[in-house]
Write a protein that holds these residues in place. Sequence first.
Motif, PDB file in Angstrom:
ATOM      1  N   GLY A   6      24.772 -42.030  -7.824  1.00  0.00           N
ATOM      2  CA  GLY A   6      24.130 -40.942  -6.401  1.00  0.00           C
ATOM      3  C   GLY A   6      25.254 -41.298  -5.528  1.00  0.00           C
ATOM      4  N   PHE A   7      26.270 -41.855  -6.172  1.00  0.00           N
ATOM      5  CA  PHE A   7      27.486 -41.401  -5.338  1.00  0.00           C
ATOM      6  C   PHE A   7      28.317 -40.370  -5.843  1.00  0.00           C
ATOM      7  N   THR A  51      51.135 -37.017  -6.050  1.00  0.00           N
ATOM      8  CA  THR A  51      50.743 -37.876  -7.205  1.00  0.00           C
ATOM      9  C   THR A  51      50.163 -39.206  -7.648  1.00  0.00           C
ATOM     10  N   VAL A  52      50.371 -40.096  -7.179  1.00  0.00           N
ATOM     11  CA  VAL A  52      50.524 -41.606  -7.009  1.00  0.00           C
ATOM     12  C   VAL A  52      48.639 -41.433  -5.649  1.00  0.00           C
ATOM     13  N   SER A  53      48.694 -40.583  -4.850  1.00  0.00           N
ATOM     14  CA  SER A  53      47.534 -40.284  -4.601  1.00  0.00           C
ATOM     15  C   SER A  53      46.464 -40.146  -4.643  1.00  0.00           C
ATOM     16  N   ALA A  54      46.902 -39.595  -5.386  1.00  0.00           N
ATOM     17  CA  ALA A  54      45.959 -38.153  -6.536  1.00  0.00           C
ATOM     18  C   ALA A  54      44.865 -39.478  -7.674  1.00  0.00           C
ATOM     19  N   VAL A  55      46.257 -39.957  -8.607  1.00  0.00           N
ATOM     20  CA  VAL A  55      45.696 -40.968  -9.699  1.00  0.00           C
ATOM     21  C   VAL A  55      45.065 -42.655  -8.645  1.00  0.00           C
ATOM     22  N   LEU A  56      44.929 -42.628  -7.760  1.00  0.00           N
ATOM     23  CA  LEU A  56      44.635 -43.502  -7.120  1.00  0.00           C
ATOM     24  C   LEU A  56      43.263 -43.413  -6.802  1.00  0.00           C
ATOM     25  N   THR A  62      36.162 -43.084  -9.624  1.00  0.00           N
ATOM     26  CA  THR A  62      35.296 -43.265 -11.269  1.00  0.00           C
ATOM     27  C   THR A  62      35.239 -45.201 -11.205  1.00  0.00           C
ATOM     28  N   VAL A  63      35.018 -45.661 -10.378  1.00  0.00           N
ATOM     29  CA  VAL A  63      35.110 -47.396 -10.029  1.00  0.00           C
ATOM     30  C   VAL A  63      33.234 -46.641  -9.366  1.00  0.00           C
ATOM     31  N   TYR A  64      33.621 -46.191  -8.666  1.00  0.00           N
ATOM     32  CA  TYR A  64      32.286 -45.819  -7.970  1.00  0.00           C
ATOM     33  C   TYR A  64      31.145 -45.129  -8.517  1.00  0.00           C
ATOM     34  N   ALA A  65      31.603 -43.890  -9.637  1.00  0.00           N
ATOM     35  CA  ALA A  65      30.927 -43.292  -9.841  1.00  0.00           C
ATOM     36  C   ALA A  65      30.207 -44.194 -11.379  1.00  0.00           C
ATOM     37  N   LEU A  66      31.153 -44.948 -12.138  1.00  0.00           N
ATOM     38  CA  LEU A  66      30.507 -46.029 -13.473  1.00  0.00           C
ATOM     39  C   LEU A  66      29.513 -46.834 -12.554  1.00  0.00           C
ATOM     40  N   GLN A  78      36.407 -54.175  -2.596  1.00  0.00           N
ATOM     41  CA  GLN A  78      36.069 -52.882  -2.767  1.00  0.00           C
ATOM     42  C   GLN A  78      36.046 -52.390  -2.002  1.00  0.00           C
ATOM     43  N   HIS A  79      35.376 -52.009  -0.930  1.00  0.00           N
ATOM     44  CA  HIS A  79      35.298 -51.589   0.269  1.00  0.00           C
ATOM     45  C   HIS A  79      36.500 -51.292   1.445  1.00  0.00           C
ATOM     46  N   ILE A  80      36.436 -52.910   1.315  1.00  0.00           N
ATOM     47  CA  ILE A  80      37.994 -52.790   3.080  1.00  0.00           C
ATOM     48  C   ILE A  80      38.891 -52.426   1.961  1.00  0.00           C
ATOM     49  N   ALA A  81      39.458 -51.784   0.625  1.00  0.00           N
ATOM     50  CA  ALA A  81      40.721 -51.938  -0.133  1.00  0.00           C
ATOM     51  C   ALA A  81      40.250 -50.120  -0.468  1.00  0.00           C
ATOM     52  N   GLU A  82      39.396 -49.416   0.230  1.00  0.00           N
ATOM     53  CA  GLU A  82      39.080 -47.932  -0.571  1.00  0.00           C
ATOM     54  C   GLU A  82      39.803 -47.932   0.742  1.00  0.00           C
ATOM     55  N   ILE A  83      38.958 -48.490   1.879  1.00  0.00           N
ATOM     56  CA  ILE A  83      38.952 -47.932   3.598  1.00  0.00           C
ATOM     57  C   ILE A  83      40.700 -48.432   3.811  1.00  0.00           C
ATOM     58  N   THR A  84      41.308 -48.738   3.620  1.00  0.00           N
ATOM     59  CA  THR A  84      42.800 -49.681   3.230  1.00  0.00           C
ATOM     60  C   THR A  84      43.609 -48.210   2.814  1.00  0.00           C
ATOM     61  N   PHE A  85      43.194 -47.927   1.264  1.00  0.00           N
ATOM     62  CA  PHE A  85      43.855 -46.854   0.634  1.00  0.00           C
ATOM     63  C   PHE A  85      43.625 -45.538   1.337  1.00  0.00           C
ATOM     64  N   ALA A  86      42.870 -45.445   1.623  1.00  0.00           N
ATOM     65  CA  ALA A  86      42.401 -44.033   2.360  1.00  0.00           C
ATOM     66  C   ALA A  86      42.953 -43.843   3.333  1.00  0.00           C
TER      67      ALA A  86
END
Length: 169
Positions: A6-7, A51-56, A62-66, A78-86
């Motif tokens: 779904g993701f 490079t670091v942004s693309a790897v992260l 991958t974490v969402y897809a799997l 995970q969602h708080i870290a995702e928006i912070t990272f983005a």
Amino acid sequence: MLSGAGFILSPPGILKIISLLCMIIGGLIFVTSGDCTESHFWAVTYIISTTVSAVLAMLSYTVYALDLVKSHTTIKIQHIAEITFAYAAFLLLLIVSVITMTQCSNKKLAIDHVPEPLTIIGAILLAIGGTLLFLDWRSKEQMDDIQTNIPHQQPQRSDPYLSRKSILI
């Protein structure tokens, strides 16, 4: 919540893949087109930050897809870290790309002008995808809260006289 297949087919998943492609292609064009002779520091900073942004971002995808995260608390983190990272990656890539674009002004070919704007587009898409994921999670959380707080109906009485009672009497 978006996870697994779904993701992958969802707007945030597609935005994350397009963002990754923009960052990777921008970085590859920058590396192959030659060094920035005016500012070696900003050229290296651009390559490292992209490079670091693309790897992260790929790790996050991958974490969402799997569908690796299962517990409620970990999903919240995970969602708080995702928006912070983005947003952090967006700001970092925007600043580094703009500075690299202005510092490396001795570009002769048209392809030399592509990497930084392409990375900026990738950063914007990364922020939008992170926001969509966060908003989707929040809306699901609010729906779960509403559903758990709905009062249960009282069982109906078994007296047939009361169930046939008219409101006009």
